[in-house]
Scaffold this motif. Structure first.
Motif, mmCIF file in Angstrom:
data_model
loop_
_atom_site.group_PDB
_atom_site.id
_atom_site.type_symbol
_atom_site.label_atom_id
_atom_site.label_comp_id
_atom_site.label_asym_id
_atom_site.label_seq_id
_atom_site.Cartn_x
_atom_site.Cartn_y
_atom_site.Cartn_z
ATOM 1 N N GLN A 195 -27.612 31.093 -22.348
ATOM 2 C CA GLN A 195 -26.804 30.056 -22.984
ATOM 3 C C GLN A 195 -27.275 28.683 -22.545
ATOM 4 N N LEU A 196 -27.735 27.936 -23.528
ATOM 5 C CA LEU A 196 -28.117 26.553 -23.294
ATOM 6 C C LEU A 196 -26.853 25.703 -23.193
ATOM 7 N N PRO A 197 -26.967 24.511 -22.650
ATOM 8 C CA PRO A 197 -25.797 23.644 -22.481
ATOM 9 C C PRO A 197 -25.456 22.837 -23.743
ATOM 10 N N ILE A 198 -25.401 23.508 -24.870
ATOM 11 C CA ILE A 198 -25.094 22.846 -26.129
ATOM 12 C C ILE A 198 -23.605 22.943 -26.396
ATOM 13 N N LYS A 203 -22.759 24.026 -7.019
ATOM 14 C CA LYS A 203 -21.400 23.458 -6.919
ATOM 15 C C LYS A 203 -20.603 23.719 -8.192
ATOM 16 N N VAL A 204 -21.249 23.554 -9.335
ATOM 17 C CA VAL A 204 -20.579 23.828 -10.613
ATOM 18 C C VAL A 204 -20.330 25.324 -10.751
ATOM 19 N N TYR A 205 -21.334 26.116 -10.449
ATOM 20 C CA TYR A 205 -21.263 27.576 -10.567
ATOM 21 C C TYR A 205 -20.070 28.135 -9.798
ATOM 22 N N GLU A 206 -19.861 27.643 -8.577
ATOM 23 C CA GLU A 206 -18.781 28.190 -7.750
ATOM 24 C C GLU A 206 -17.391 27.847 -8.286
ATOM 25 N N THR A 207 -17.275 26.926 -9.233
ATOM 26 C CA THR A 207 -15.968 26.648 -9.847
ATOM 27 C C THR A 207 -15.643 27.660 -10.940
ATOM 28 N N PHE A 208 -16.632 28.413 -11.395
ATOM 29 C CA PHE A 208 -16.419 29.417 -12.437
ATOM 30 C C PHE A 208 -16.236 30.820 -11.875
ATOM 31 N N PHE A 209 -16.780 31.073 -10.691
ATOM 32 C CA PHE A 209 -16.695 32.397 -10.074
ATOM 33 C C PHE A 209 -16.020 32.266 -8.722
ATOM 34 N N THR A 210 -15.183 33.253 -8.394
ATOM 35 C CA THR A 210 -14.490 33.242 -7.106
ATOM 36 C C THR A 210 -14.911 34.470 -6.304
ATOM 37 N N GLU A 211 -14.085 34.843 -5.348
ATOM 38 C CA GLU A 211 -14.400 36.002 -4.500
ATOM 39 C C GLU A 211 -14.973 37.153 -5.324
ATOM 40 N N SER A 212 -15.706 38.014 -4.679
ATOM 41 C CA SER A 212 -16.440 39.086 -5.370
ATOM 42 C C SER A 212 -17.442 38.484 -6.348
ATOM 43 N N TYR A 213 -18.196 37.509 -5.852
ATOM 44 C CA TYR A 213 -19.201 36.856 -6.692
ATOM 45 C C TYR A 213 -20.146 37.889 -7.301
ATOM 46 N N ALA A 272 -23.403 18.542 -15.706
ATOM 47 C CA ALA A 272 -22.724 18.714 -16.996
ATOM 48 C C ALA A 272 -23.395 19.814 -17.820
ATOM 49 N N GLN A 273 -24.705 19.932 -17.690
ATOM 50 C CA GLN A 273 -25.409 21.004 -18.404
ATOM 51 C C GLN A 273 -25.021 22.370 -17.839
ATOM 52 N N ALA A 274 -24.950 22.487 -16.527
ATOM 53 C CA ALA A 274 -24.543 23.755 -15.920
ATOM 54 C C ALA A 274 -23.130 24.126 -16.359
ATOM 55 N N GLU A 275 -22.232 23.149 -16.358
ATOM 56 C CA GLU A 275 -20.853 23.397 -16.778
ATOM 57 C C GLU A 275 -20.792 23.855 -18.234
ATOM 58 N N GLN A 276 -21.529 23.198 -19.112
ATOM 59 C CA GLN A 276 -21.488 23.576 -20.528
ATOM 60 C C GLN A 276 -22.104 24.951 -20.753
ATOM 61 N N SER A 277 -23.188 25.255 -20.059
ATOM 62 C CA SER A 277 -23.792 26.592 -20.183
ATOM 63 C C SER A 277 -22.791 27.665 -19.778
ATOM 64 N N LEU A 278 -22.082 27.431 -18.674
ATOM 65 C CA LEU A 278 -21.091 28.410 -18.215
ATOM 66 C C LEU A 278 -19.886 28.483 -19.152
ATOM 67 N N LYS A 279 -19.461 27.355 -19.703
ATOM 68 C CA LYS A 279 -18.385 27.393 -20.700
ATOM 69 C C LYS A 279 -18.798 28.251 -21.890
ATOM 70 N N ASN A 280 -20.045 28.129 -22.302
ATOM 71 C CA ASN A 280 -20.532 28.928 -23.422
ATOM 72 C C ASN A 280 -20.545 30.410 -23.076
ATOM 73 N N VAL A 281 -20.997 30.740 -21.873
ATOM 74 C CA VAL A 281 -20.983 32.134 -21.420
ATOM 75 C C VAL A 281 -19.554 32.672 -21.418
ATOM 76 N N PHE A 282 -18.630 31.901 -20.872
ATOM 77 C CA PHE A 282 -17.248 32.361 -20.767
ATOM 78 C C PHE A 282 -16.583 32.489 -22.136
ATOM 79 N N ALA A 283 -16.986 31.670 -23.104
ATOM 80 C CA ALA A 283 -16.467 31.802 -24.469
ATOM 81 C C ALA A 283 -16.912 33.128 -25.081
ATOM 82 N N ILE A 284 -18.144 33.509 -24.817
ATOM 83 C CA ILE A 284 -18.657 34.788 -25.312
ATOM 84 C C ILE A 284 -17.921 35.947 -24.637
#
Length: 130
Positions: free
Chosen positions: A32-35, A89-99, A48-60
């Motif tokens: 997922q690109l940060p589009i 730093k951005v990544y760790e806001t999307f995943f918690t324990e049991s990474y 911001a790109q990392a955050e958008q890429s992860l938002k896209n992953v989580f939407a899927i």
């Protein structure tokens, strides 16, 4: 049997591939690109790109009926390994324990000259993986 996962909440594929495939109890997302799916634009800075890429992953994942707790493995492609701490730093806001397990690789170039691209493998087990 495979099931194609498609959501308007993540950018459409820019080639002959699916946003994700569900097969044999697993969900495999394409990178997922940060589009921003609403604007078609890509943020400029790496955080911001990392955050958008992860938002896209989580939407899927949401479209597949699961969430981040079902993610088993991620692969993060970055343009500059020097950006690893910022992306982390951005990544760790999307995943918690049991990474989930993760690979992170520096690449020469990403589609659309993005700085980050992220893909995941998740279980389609609807209960949290412990």
């Amino acid at each position: 049997m495979k099931n194609v996962i498609l959501t308007q909440e993540a950018p459409a594929a820019i080639g002959p591939y699916s946003q994700a495939i569900e097969a044999n109890g697993m969900i495999y997302t394409s990178g997922q690109l940060p589009i921003d799916p609403a604007t078609g634009e890509m943020p400029k800075d790496v955080e911001a790109q990392a955050e958008q890429s992860l938002k896209n992953v989580f939407a899927i994942l949401k479209e597949a009926g699961v969430d981040g707790s079902n993610v088993i493995k991620t692969t993060v492609f970055i343009k500059d390994m020097g950006d690893f701490p910022k992306i982390n730093k951005v990544y760790e806001t999307f995943f918690t324990e049991s990474y989930p397990a993760r690979s992170c690789v520096e690449v020469a170039r990403l589609p659309k000259d993005a700085l980050v691209e992220i893909e995941v493998i998740a279980s389609n087990n609807k209960t949290n993986i412990k």
